[in-house]
Write a protein that holds these residues in place. Structure first.
Motif, PDB file in Angstrom:
ATOM      1  N   THR A  73      40.623  29.248   9.813  1.00 43.29           N
ATOM      2  CA  THR A  73      39.249  29.727   9.721  1.00 43.29           C
ATOM      3  C   THR A  73      39.228  31.012   8.900  1.00 43.29           C
ATOM      4  N   ILE A  74      38.223  31.112   8.051  1.00 44.29           N
ATOM      5  CA  ILE A  74      38.107  32.257   7.153  1.00 44.29           C
ATOM      6  C   ILE A  74      36.665  32.770   7.210  1.00 44.29           C
ATOM      7  N   ASP A  75      36.432  33.904   6.551  1.00 41.86           N
ATOM      8  CA  ASP A  75      35.103  34.495   6.474  1.00 41.86           C
ATOM      9  C   ASP A  75      34.654  34.523   5.017  1.00 41.86           C
ATOM     10  N   LEU A  76      33.360  34.448   4.809  1.00 38.86           N
ATOM     11  CA  LEU A  76      32.794  34.443   3.466  1.00 38.86           C
ATOM     12  C   LEU A  76      31.911  35.665   3.266  1.00 38.86           C
ATOM     13  N   ARG A  77      32.064  36.299   2.116  1.00 34.92           N
ATOM     14  CA  ARG A  77      31.160  37.379   1.695  1.00 34.92           C
ATOM     15  C   ARG A  77      30.390  36.871   0.487  1.00 34.92           C
ATOM     16  N   ILE A  78      29.071  36.832   0.591  1.00 31.32           N
ATOM     17  CA  ILE A  78      28.240  36.248  -0.455  1.00 31.32           C
ATOM     18  C   ILE A  78      27.305  37.306  -1.001  1.00 31.32           C
ATOM     19  N   THR A  79      27.293  37.457  -2.317  1.00 28.11           N
ATOM     20  CA  THR A  79      26.336  38.319  -3.002  1.00 28.11           C
ATOM     21  C   THR A  79      25.431  37.436  -3.865  1.00 28.11           C
ATOM     22  N   ASP A  80      24.652  38.071  -4.717  1.00 28.39           N
ATOM     23  CA  ASP A  80      23.753  37.296  -5.582  1.00 28.39           C
ATOM     24  C   ASP A  80      24.517  36.449  -6.587  1.00 28.39           C
ATOM     25  N   ARG A  81      25.744  36.874  -6.927  1.00 26.62           N
ATOM     26  CA  ARG A  81      26.492  36.170  -7.976  1.00 26.62           C
ATOM     27  C   ARG A  81      27.839  35.630  -7.521  1.00 26.62           C
ATOM     28  N   MET A  82      28.418  36.213  -6.485  1.00 26.36           N
ATOM     29  CA  MET A  82      29.792  35.921  -6.127  1.00 26.36           C
ATOM     30  C   MET A  82      29.908  35.388  -4.698  1.00 26.36           C
ATOM     31  N   LEU A  83      30.958  34.599  -4.489  1.00 25.15           N
ATOM     32  CA  LEU A  83      31.398  34.200  -3.159  1.00 25.15           C
ATOM     33  C   LEU A  83      32.865  34.598  -3.025  1.00 25.15           C
ATOM     34  N   GLU A  84      33.179  35.396  -2.007  1.00 27.32           N
ATOM     35  CA  GLU A  84      34.540  35.856  -1.775  1.00 27.32           C
ATOM     36  C   GLU A  84      35.027  35.340  -0.428  1.00 27.32           C
ATOM     37  N   VAL A  85      36.285  34.937  -0.389  1.00 24.08           N
ATOM     38  CA  VAL A  85      36.903  34.365   0.811  1.00 24.08           C
ATOM     39  C   VAL A  85      37.853  35.398   1.398  1.00 24.08           C
ATOM     40  N   TYR A  86      37.659  35.716   2.688  1.00 21.10           N
ATOM     41  CA  TYR A  86      38.481  36.710   3.367  1.00 21.10           C
ATOM     42  C   TYR A  86      39.118  36.092   4.610  1.00 21.10           C
ATOM     43  N   ARG A  87      40.301  36.576   4.909  1.00 24.34           N
ATOM     44  CA  ARG A  87      40.917  36.340   6.212  1.00 24.34           C
ATOM     45  C   ARG A  87      41.320  37.703   6.760  1.00 24.34           C
ATOM     46  N   GLY A  88      40.552  38.160   7.728  1.00 25.55           N
ATOM     47  CA  GLY A  88      40.711  39.533   8.168  1.00 25.55           C
ATOM     48  C   GLY A  88      40.217  40.463   7.080  1.00 25.55           C
ATOM     49  N   VAL A  89      41.057  41.420   6.686  1.00 20.33           N
ATOM     50  CA  VAL A  89      40.686  42.353   5.615  1.00 20.33           C
ATOM     51  C   VAL A  89      41.259  41.923   4.268  1.00 20.33           C
ATOM     52  N   GLU A  90      41.971  40.807   4.227  1.00 25.01           N
ATOM     53  CA  GLU A  90      42.602  40.338   2.987  1.00 25.01           C
ATOM     54  C   GLU A  90      41.669  39.389   2.248  1.00 25.01           C
ATOM     55  N   ARG A  91      41.414  39.687   0.987  1.00 25.09           N
ATOM     56  CA  ARG A  91      40.611  38.787   0.169  1.00 25.09           C
ATOM     57  C   ARG A  91      41.520  37.716  -0.413  1.00 25.09           C
ATOM     58  N   LEU A  92      41.194  36.453  -0.111  1.00 22.38           N
ATOM     59  CA  LEU A  92      42.040  35.340  -0.533  1.00 22.38           C
ATOM     60  C   LEU A  92      41.633  34.781  -1.891  1.00 22.38           C
ATOM     61  N   SER A  93      40.334  34.730  -2.142  1.00 24.70           N
ATOM     62  CA  SER A  93      39.864  34.088  -3.371  1.00 24.70           C
ATOM     63  C   SER A  93      38.440  34.547  -3.645  1.00 24.70           C
ATOM     64  N   SER A  94      38.007  34.410  -4.890  1.00 27.50           N
ATOM     65  CA  SER A  94      36.627  34.745  -5.257  1.00 27.50           C
ATOM     66  C   SER A  94      36.145  33.758  -6.313  1.00 27.50           C
ATOM     67  N   HIS A  95      34.835  33.488  -6.295  1.00 28.16           N
ATOM     68  CA  HIS A  95      34.242  32.501  -7.200  1.00 28.16           C
ATOM     69  C   HIS A  95      32.856  32.965  -7.616  1.00 28.16           C
ATOM     70  N   LEU A  96      32.460  32.600  -8.822  1.00 21.83           N
ATOM     71  CA  LEU A  96      31.059  32.697  -9.203  1.00 21.83           C
ATOM     72  C   LEU A  96      30.275  31.644  -8.444  1.00 21.83           C
ATOM     73  N   LEU A  97      29.135  32.021  -7.906  1.00 19.58           N
ATOM     74  CA  LEU A  97      28.330  31.054  -7.169  1.00 19.58           C
ATOM     75  C   LEU A  97      27.821  29.965  -8.110  1.00 19.58           C
ATOM     76  N   LEU A  98      27.798  28.746  -7.614  1.00 20.92           N
ATOM     77  CA  LEU A  98      27.213  27.651  -8.381  1.00 20.92           C
ATOM     78  C   LEU A  98      25.698  27.837  -8.458  1.00 20.92           C
ATOM     79  N   PRO A  99      25.059  27.303  -9.488  1.00 26.53           N
ATOM     80  CA  PRO A  99      23.611  27.510  -9.648  1.00 26.53           C
ATOM     81  C   PRO A  99      22.820  26.977  -8.458  1.00 26.53           C
ATOM     82  N   ALA A 100      21.709  27.620  -8.176  1.00 28.74           N
ATOM     83  CA  ALA A 100      20.834  27.168  -7.094  1.00 28.74           C
ATOM     84  C   ALA A 100      20.360  25.745  -7.375  1.00 28.74           C
ATOM     85  N   GLY A 101      20.335  24.929  -6.336  1.00 29.98           N
ATOM     86  CA  GLY A 101      19.926  23.539  -6.479  1.00 29.98           C
ATOM     87  C   GLY A 101      21.058  22.571  -6.703  1.00 29.98           C
TER      88      GLY A 101
END
Length: 233
Positions: A73-101
């Motif tokens: 299980t992991i946690d997600l941090r979502i902004t207007d442009r990015m999605l970041e994957v965290y486990r605890g305080v460690e960032r595992l991966s980051s992605h540009l968000l796919l377009p709405a729709g």
């Protein structure tokens, strides 16, 4: 502006210097540079599970996570442009968000995948190849699933749900169930049509024997014309 600069440069009346000189001598050394990246408001989503394909779902789309974290299980941090994957305080991966729709699309970082040829992404050709190992009826079912959606990727989950029945039962039984479903009125059989056939054993029912051609009876009791004409007593 010029008027503000002129006002700040005016000397104090009761002390030496001006607002500009005080700022330059006392305040400017204490300032820190502005951050290079503008601050973004974010939201957190906790306790998401990484699927077997090494991706986590968010807003009907899928984003890759390093394969070593599959099943965790992991946690997600979502902004207007990015999605970041965290486990605890460690960032595992980051992605540009796919377009709405968008729906059922994938963002995959190559670094998140296992090295070498151990990883093969699931796609329509691979699903059809699996169906071919089950039988011709399974191939027809899978092809019709992909034909029923505008984009092949949208039918991938439905096709895999049908094919994975072969793990619980057997390829022979799944092929028989596909053949039975195609013989009915269902244009594009899905898991919901095939699983009940397998669970109830209808795919294993003996075939009904065709009716025998029996000769018509030539004899028997026949009333004559006199009976219908009122001549019978």
């Amino acid at each position: 502006t010029e008027r503000v600069a002129t006002y700040n440069a005016e000397p104090f009346q009761k002390r030496p210097g001006s607002r500009t000189s005080v700022f330059t001598a006392e305040e400017r050394p204490l300032l820190t540079p502005l951050p290079q990246v503008a601050y973004e408001i974010s939201r957190w989503v906790y306790g998401r599970r990484v699927a077997r394909n090494g991706h986590v779902a968010w807003e009907k789309n899928h984003y890759s996570v390093p394969f070593a974290h599959i099943g965790t299980t992991i946690d997600l941090r979502i902004t207007d442009r990015m999605l970041e994957v965290y486990r605890g305080v460690e960032r595992l991966s980051s992605h540009l968000l796919l377009p709405a729709g968008s729906a059922n699309e994938y963002r995959t970082n190559d670094a998140d995948l296992p090295a070498g040829g151990r990883y093969q992404p699931w796609d329509a050709p691979r699903a059809r190849e699996w169906a071919g190992r089950i039988g011709p009826s399974a191939v027809v079912v899978v092809n019709r699933i992909f034909e029923s959606v505008p984009v092949e990727e949208q039918g991938l989950d439905a096709a895999l749900a049908v094919l994975r029945l072969a793990r619980r039962y057997s390829a022979e039984r799944v092929e028989a169930a596909c053949r039975i479903a195609l013989g009915g009125r269902i244009r594009s059989p899905r898991y919901a049509h095939l699983q009940p056939l397998l669970a109830t054993g209808q795919d294993q029912a003996p075939r009904l024997r065709p009716p025998r051609d029996e000769p018509a009876e030539l004899g028997g009791y026949v009333r004559g014309a006199d009976y219908y004409a009122g001549g019978a007593k």
